[in-house]
Design an enzyme around this catalytic site. Structure first.
Site, mmCIF file in Angstrom:
data_model
loop_
_atom_site.group_PDB
_atom_site.id
_atom_site.type_symbol
_atom_site.label_atom_id
_atom_site.label_comp_id
_atom_site.label_asym_id
_atom_site.label_seq_id
_atom_site.Cartn_x
_atom_site.Cartn_y
_atom_site.Cartn_z
ATOM 1 N N GLY A 113 -4.158 -5.483 13.507
ATOM 2 C CA GLY A 113 -5.458 -5.193 12.923
ATOM 3 C C GLY A 113 -5.356 -5.100 11.405
ATOM 4 O O GLY A 113 -4.295 -4.812 10.848
ATOM 5 N N GLY A 124 -1.841 -5.082 16.969
ATOM 6 C CA GLY A 124 -2.977 -5.696 17.632
ATOM 7 C C GLY A 124 -2.737 -7.132 18.043
ATOM 8 O O GLY A 124 -3.386 -7.635 18.959
ATOM 9 N N GLU A 147 3.526 1.100 13.979
ATOM 10 C CA GLU A 147 2.488 2.045 13.560
ATOM 11 C C GLU A 147 3.022 3.379 13.051
ATOM 12 O O GLU A 147 2.403 3.993 12.169
ATOM 13 C CB GLU A 147 1.514 2.280 14.716
ATOM 14 N N ASP A 157 -1.019 1.452 19.268
ATOM 15 C CA ASP A 157 -2.302 1.357 19.958
ATOM 16 C C ASP A 157 -2.508 -0.047 20.506
ATOM 17 O O ASP A 157 -1.556 -0.761 20.768
ATOM 18 C CB ASP A 157 -3.436 1.765 19.007
#
Length: 405
Positions: free
Chosen positions: A101, A150, A173, A181
């Site tokens: 992301g 992502g 992350e 995530d």
């Protein structure tokens, strides 16, 4: 058989930080680069019986935006409904599949107080990831290049994942004060042994050989052979996963992890990362380092001391919970956790991590709390608590599209 198959722990359809330095281009993009022509951020190629979605932000390593997620949802829905389309392919432009992301966009939106835009970012992309994981047609992801965060979320839940000699996988992350995530707590928790905890906490990179051996990928081939397999896929007239698999098998290579792979240390990984707490994991690594003078233990400890202490504890609990949850349950929980991060109710570590590692690049984040010992159970619990009565959870179409375990 043309795949090095990992343990039966991994379902066939199961489905950024030194690594973030590969993505420094993200932070130096001018503001107008975030407003790329939306129609060109995701390109489409039509073949005989398939459609290919091409992530097309090569200057940003194909980092995902809200608009890309919305366009992908629309495309996939139309392809699922079209009886003349048998399967779907996804790939990236340039040297990356997808770097994850767009955290720089999130950083700027948070600092401008535009939290609703950030919520839409997460809800849109997580919903698309669920769509990939429950896709009504076979899904083939070509992971040629950087595949992070992502980027893994939009590919690993799908039917087939092709890794190459250029694949670089990571869930980095914790290095930016966030949590793994995009479904990571689901697929990492299903890796052999406690490899998922190691990958989640350290953000360590895996190559294509590691991915095939661990089950993150279903097929491996040298990148020079990709044109052959894409040509083959373009000719297939089928919606049968076994036919697609047989075609991929024809070009897949029988490979094993190289001698430096963490998979050759899986017993040591399990010994250290099976402990209940981050403190116990660190103690186990220190004990092994002192007893054996093993350079791997020393480098792993160094890595753990560089990342956000809060993120370490949050990530460990997330992986442990994910081991007993379905994909949709993981995504709903991760959405709660992401909102906790962006609203800074517990800590500013996410913005601080992005600032230090991607935006200003001084690589000297000031974590709060500054040490694992100062991270309380209440702080960790807050990430996993239900959202307020005025803040809805992530809604996924579970009644229409069944999740898997």
């Amino acid at each position: 058989m043309q795949r090095f198959k990992a343990a039966s722990l991994v379902r066939n359809g199961l489905h950024n930080c030194r690594l973030l330095s590969h993505c420094r281009g993200l932070c130096s993009l001018p503001d107008h680069a975030l407003n790329d022509d939306l129609g060109h951020q995701v390109l489409v190629e039509g073949k005989a019986w398939s459609r290919t979605a091409i992530l097309n932000r090569p200057s940003a390593l194909n980092a995902l935006t809200t608009a890309m997620g919305a366009r992908l949802q629309k495309l996939y829905k139309s392809w699922e409904d079209n009886p003349d389309i048998g399967f779907i392919v996804m790939k990236g432009s340039g040297k990356a599949f997808c770097a994850g992301g767009d955290v720089v966009y999130l950083y700027h939106m948070i600092n401008k107080g535009k939290i609703e835009e950030c919520k839409q970012f997460f809800s849109t992309l997580y919903a698309f990831m669920y769509m990939v994981g429950t896709c009504l047609k076979p899904h083939v992801a070509i992971l040629n290049g950087i595949t992070m965060g992502g980027g893994a979320g939009v590919s690993i839940p799908g039917t087939f994942r092709i890794a190459t000699d250029k694949t670089v996988f990571a869930t980095p992350e914790t290095l930016i004060g966030f949590h793994p995530d995009a479904g990571a707590s689901f697929y990492l928790s299903h890796l052999p042994g406690h490899l998922g905890e190691f990958v989640a906490l350290t953000g360590e990179r895996l190559n294509g050989l590691d991915m095939i051996a661990s089950g993150l990928a279903t097929h491996y081939l040298h990148s020079s052979r990709l044109p052959l397999i894409e040509e083959e896929l373009g000719k297939i007239v089928t919606d049968d996963p076994s036919v697609i698999e047989a075609s991929l098998d024809k070009y897949g290579e029988l490979v094993c992890p190289d001698e430096k792979s963490v998979l050759h240390r899986i017993e040591l990984v399990d010994k250290c990362f099976s402990h209940d707490t981050v403190e116990e994991i660190i103690d186990a690594l220190e004990c092994e380092a002192g007893r054996t003078n093993d350079a791997w233990c020393t480098s792993t400890l160094k890595r753990l001391k560089e990342v956000s202490p809060l993120s370490l504890k949050v990530a460990l609990r997330s992986i442990r919970e994910g081991r007993f949850q379905t994909l949709d349950q993981c995504l709903v929980r991760e959405y709660r956790m992401s909102l906790q991060s962006i609203t800074k109710q517990v800590s500013n570590d996410f913005c601080e991590g992005v600032r230090a590692r991607v935006v200003e690049k001084d690589f000297a984040p000031k974590w709060d709390p500054p040490s694992v010992e100062k991270v309380s159970n209440d702080m960790v619990d807050q990430y996993f608590s239900p959202l307020s009565e005025f803040e809805p959870d992530l809604e996924l179409p579970t009644e229409l599209r069944e999740a898997f375990t």
